[in-house]
Design a protein around this motif. Structure first.
Motif, PDB file in Angstrom:
ATOM      1  N   LEU A 349       0.986  -1.190   0.047  1.00 28.42           N
ATOM      2  CA  LEU A 349      -0.124   0.086   0.145  1.00 28.42           C
ATOM      3  C   LEU A 349       1.093   1.425   0.111  1.00 28.42           C
ATOM      4  O   LEU A 349       0.700   2.407  -0.504  1.00 28.42           O
ATOM      5  N   ARG A 350       1.904   0.715   0.641  1.00 27.53           N
ATOM      6  CA  ARG A 350       2.670   1.962   0.804  1.00 27.53           C
ATOM      7  C   ARG A 350       3.588   2.105  -0.282  1.00 27.53           C
ATOM      8  O   ARG A 350       4.563   3.437  -0.128  1.00 27.53           O
ATOM      9  N   GLY A 351       3.668   2.029  -1.729  1.00 29.49           N
ATOM     10  CA  GLY A 351       3.930   1.672  -3.601  1.00 29.49           C
ATOM     11  C   GLY A 351       5.358   0.627  -2.808  1.00 29.49           C
ATOM     12  O   GLY A 351       6.067   0.763  -4.138  1.00 29.49           O
ATOM     13  N   HIS A 352       5.797  -0.038  -2.228  1.00 30.67           N
ATOM     14  CA  HIS A 352       7.244  -1.289  -2.570  1.00 30.67           C
ATOM     15  C   HIS A 352       6.209  -2.080  -3.747  1.00 30.67           C
ATOM     16  O   HIS A 352       5.554  -2.905  -3.311  1.00 30.67           O
ATOM     17  N   GLU A 353       7.249  -3.101  -4.016  1.00 30.83           N
ATOM     18  CA  GLU A 353       6.977  -3.917  -4.961  1.00 30.83           C
ATOM     19  C   GLU A 353       7.833  -5.225  -4.566  1.00 30.83           C
ATOM     20  O   GLU A 353       9.172  -5.213  -4.025  1.00 30.83           O
ATOM     21  N   ILE A 354       7.157  -5.938  -3.712  1.00 35.85           N
ATOM     22  CA  ILE A 354       8.092  -6.917  -2.956  1.00 35.85           C
ATOM     23  C   ILE A 354       7.682  -8.338  -3.300  1.00 35.85           C
ATOM     24  O   ILE A 354       7.855  -9.328  -3.122  1.00 35.85           O
ATOM     25  N   GLY A 355       6.023  -8.437  -4.486  1.00 39.93           N
ATOM     26  CA  GLY A 355       6.226  -9.505  -5.302  1.00 39.93           C
ATOM     27  C   GLY A 355       4.855 -10.079  -4.313  1.00 39.93           C
ATOM     28  O   GLY A 355       4.125  -9.214  -4.153  1.00 39.93           O
ATOM     29  N   ALA A 356       5.218 -11.614  -4.344  1.00 37.04           N
ATOM     30  CA  ALA A 356       3.728 -12.341  -3.070  1.00 37.04           C
ATOM     31  C   ALA A 356       2.874 -11.779  -1.853  1.00 37.04           C
ATOM     32  O   ALA A 356       4.326 -11.611  -1.719  1.00 37.04           O
ATOM     33  N   ILE A 357       2.403 -11.944  -1.684  1.00 38.67           N
ATOM     34  CA  ILE A 357       1.353 -11.654  -0.111  1.00 38.67           C
ATOM     35  C   ILE A 357       1.776 -12.881   0.244  1.00 38.67           C
ATOM     36  O   ILE A 357       0.947 -13.433   0.220  1.00 38.67           O
ATOM     37  N   ASP A 358       2.792 -13.991   1.156  1.00 39.55           N
ATOM     38  CA  ASP A 358       3.113 -15.236   1.213  1.00 39.55           C
ATOM     39  C   ASP A 358       3.206 -15.283   2.412  1.00 39.55           C
ATOM     40  O   ASP A 358       3.676 -16.491   2.957  1.00 39.55           O
ATOM     41  N   GLY A 359       3.459 -14.549   3.456  1.00 34.59           N
ATOM     42  CA  GLY A 359       3.789 -13.835   4.685  1.00 34.59           C
ATOM     43  C   GLY A 359       6.143 -14.870   5.242  1.00 34.59           C
ATOM     44  O   GLY A 359       6.080 -15.048   6.102  1.00 34.59           O
TER      45      GLY A 359
END
Length: 401
Positions: A349-359
């Protein structure tokens, strides 16, 4: 519809090319042909499964950054023993009660321990791994540390394929070569895998019954003591030195009693304690544990004390036990997997590209965490903890600068 530029088309074309050949790697693999032959791998098998092999350098990175040795113990345990996994494990204990009872009758291993290993190793069969074993083990046989160990596992994987136990496209698992519901190494599969349901093959990938029984078989062979626990949390008296103590330095009950140890609630140590070793994985100010012989069997499954502690604690929680009493010595508490997923969503939501939300707080998540810690004036560690999660939960207008 967007028109692709020439530069974009060139990039796509480059990405579609096969991996670049590595002559040094190819020479190393070919040099393994003779020792593989001595290990029972036919030349035709070796050629078939190494012909197009390319190194996967990501496994070397993982070899050098194993979480059970580098992650703070409180973070490691929080990711493996959380409410989500406890609920799933308890449901599976009930669902497979009859199967687990039969496994216990044969091997003497408590069902909760078997299910705990299932949960930690593959999230109850939901995460079996994505690495081709010939590629991962071939890479580790020629690069990085412990090449002798990984070469033996590489040859075992080739023998498994040669014998037809597993189809080549199914032989995928962890970066280190473990596969199946409970993540057996290839050589362990050859020694201890069991066809528990009697269908004619030991199937650790598609058959949880075979995998769970094989795990209990491993623990029994590793010295599991039926009816005994793995250990328990204890209270240390003020001034007690823990220097020289450890899993291997076991003492009889009367010595621990004489030194002032009690159970964490202050009650006396069990009368049938026997020999036990003391560990303080976070130092004198954190939780302390007396460890019995069954902890050593768990350690044999994955030689890291943090791993064995996670398995033992998860098994206890599956039976309804409470969390550890003594708090971990940190002012920034760890995150459960659900909280790690929430943190990742907030980073996106803050604009970071981190890939999948997987924990899984991987490299891109840690880089985003580092940026947010710097922006907020926190210590820039790249570690995701409660302080950052709470800060990012606040309304955007209160955190935006």
């Amino acid at each position: 519809m967007q028109t692709k530029t020439p530069a974009t088309l060139l990039l796509l074309a480059l990405l579609s090319l096969p991996a670049t050949a590595d002559p040094a790697f190819e020479r190393c693999i070919e040099q393994l042909r003779v020792p593989a032959r001595s290990a029972g791998v036919l030349d035709a098998t070796f050629t078939q499964h190494t012909r197009d092999l390319r190194p996967d350098l990501s496994v070397i990175e993982r070899l050098n950054h194993q979480p059970e040795f580098r992650t703070p113990i409180w973070d490691y345990l929080a990711g493996l023993v959380d409410d989500e996994r406890i609920r799933q494990g308890q449901a599976l204990l009930a669902q497979h009660a009859e199967l687990l009872e039969r496994i216990q009758q044969r091997h003497g291993v408590d069902p909760a321990i078997v299910v705990a290993i299932w949960g930690v190793e593959s999230n109850f069969g939901q995460t079996l791994g994505r690495f081709s074993l010939p590629q991962a083990l071939g890479t580790l046989s020629c690069m990085g540390r412990r090449q002798t160990f990984f070469r033996a596992e590489f040859f075992a994987a080739l023998r498994i394929l040669q014998a037809g136990h597993v189809e080549p496209e199914q032989l995928v698992g962890s970066w280190a070569g473990a596969f199946g519901h409970t993540q057996f190494m290839p050589s362990t599969f050859e020694r201890l895998a069991q066809d528990f349901d009697g269908d004619g093959r030991a199937d650790l990938i598609g058959n949880p019954a075979d995998a769970l029984a094989s795990t209990a078989h491993f623990l029994r062979r590793a010295g599991w003591q039926t009816g005994q626990t793995w250990g328990f949390e204890v209270r240390l008296p003020d001034g007690l030195s823990t220097a020289g103590e450890g899993r291997r330095s076991k003492r009889p009950r009367h010595e621990w009693v004489a030194r002032g140890l009690t159970l964490v609630d202050g009650s006396a140590l069990p009368a049938d304690l026997g020999q036990a070793g003391l560990i303080t994985p976070a130092g004198r100010s954190g939780p302390a544990f007396l460890l019995l012989r069954n902890f050593d069997a768990l350690f044999g499954y994955n030689p890291a004390e943090s791993y064995a502690l996670a398995i033992g604690h998860l098994a206890d929680r599956l039976r309804g036990a409470d969390p550890f009493v003594t708090p971990w010595p940190t002012d920034d508490g760890p995150l459960s997997r659900a909280e790690r997923r929430e943190l990742q969503a907030l980073l996106i939501l803050r604009g970071h590209e981190i890939g999948a939300i997987d924990g899984m707080l991987g490299a891109r998540s840690r880089a985003a965490i580092l940026q947010e810690q710097t922006r907020l004036g926190f210590a820039a560690s790249g570690r995701g903890g409660q302080q950052l999660l709470q800060a990012l939960r606040r309304p955007a207008q209160s955190t935006a600068q």
